[in-house]
Design a protein around this motif. Structure first.
Motif, short mmCIF file in Angstrom:
data_model
loop_
_atom_site.label_atom_id
_atom_site.label_comp_id
_atom_site.label_asym_id
_atom_site.label_seq_id
_atom_site.Cartn_x
_atom_site.Cartn_y
_atom_site.Cartn_z
N CYS A 55 -9.52 130.10 -4.88
CA CYS A 55 -9.71 130.11 -6.34
C CYS A 55 -8.62 130.90 -7.05
O CYS A 55 -8.23 130.55 -8.16
N TYR A 59 -6.20 129.40 -9.92
CA TYR A 59 -6.04 130.04 -11.22
C TYR A 59 -4.57 130.27 -11.55
O TYR A 59 -4.12 130.06 -12.66
N GLY A 132 -16.89 130.61 -9.30
CA GLY A 132 -15.75 129.80 -8.88
C GLY A 132 -15.88 128.35 -9.32
O GLY A 132 -14.89 127.72 -9.71
N VAL A 136 -13.34 126.31 -11.78
CA VAL A 136 -12.76 124.99 -11.50
C VAL A 136 -13.10 124.01 -12.62
O VAL A 136 -12.26 123.22 -13.04
#
Length: 146
Positions: A55, A59, A132, A136
């Motif tokens: 993640c 990002y 998370g 997304v």
């Protein structure tokens, strides 16, 4: 005459032998429980480690101009993964220490502390997973679907 001769060994009663055997059996059962908790803590640490890299990479490689919401979500995600990883490592140290003990009370204390830490790790994994997913979903181009 003395109560016992110098060469005689004290005989254990049947009850004390049975108690000694049951104590040994409970120590072996506790060590089997420790092995299961070690497996659970290792899995929690591995999943957290992979989630943190995946993640965070998503990002960093995202579209330009990360907003405040994205930063807050990322910070919550990083805090949850950090809590999970640290509590898993501390639980593993308790379990490794408990495996080396021969006293039943110390083994039980190590298992209880490790169970609490593994529970914290799994709860923070759950929160990190939900955050998370939100991270997304923010990156999806929702305008193209409507």
């Amino acid at each position: 005459m003395a109560l016992g001769s110098s060469g005689s060994q004290p005989r254990l009663s049947r009850a004390s032998r049975r108690r000694k055997r049951s104590n040994q059996q409970s120590i072996e059962d506790s060590k089997a429980g420790i092995k299961f908790l070690v497996w659970a803590a290792i899995m929690a640490a591995a999943v957290t480690f992979v989630m943190g890299f995946t993640c965070t990479k998503l990002y960093i490689n995202s579209a330009p101009g990360p907003g405040l919401v994205k930063k807050v979500i990322l910070m919550v995600f990083l805090v949850c993964t950090s809590i999970s990883l640290l509590s898993s490592v501390v639980a593993l140290t308790h379990l490794i220490w408990g495996q080396r003990q021969s006293d039943f009370q110390l083994i039980q204390k190590a298992m209880l502390r490790a169970m609490a830490l593994v529970t914290v790790a799994f709860v923070s994994i759950l929160v990190a997973f939900m955050v998370g997913v939100c991270l997304v979903l923010i990156h999806l181009p929702w305008q193209t679907y409507f």
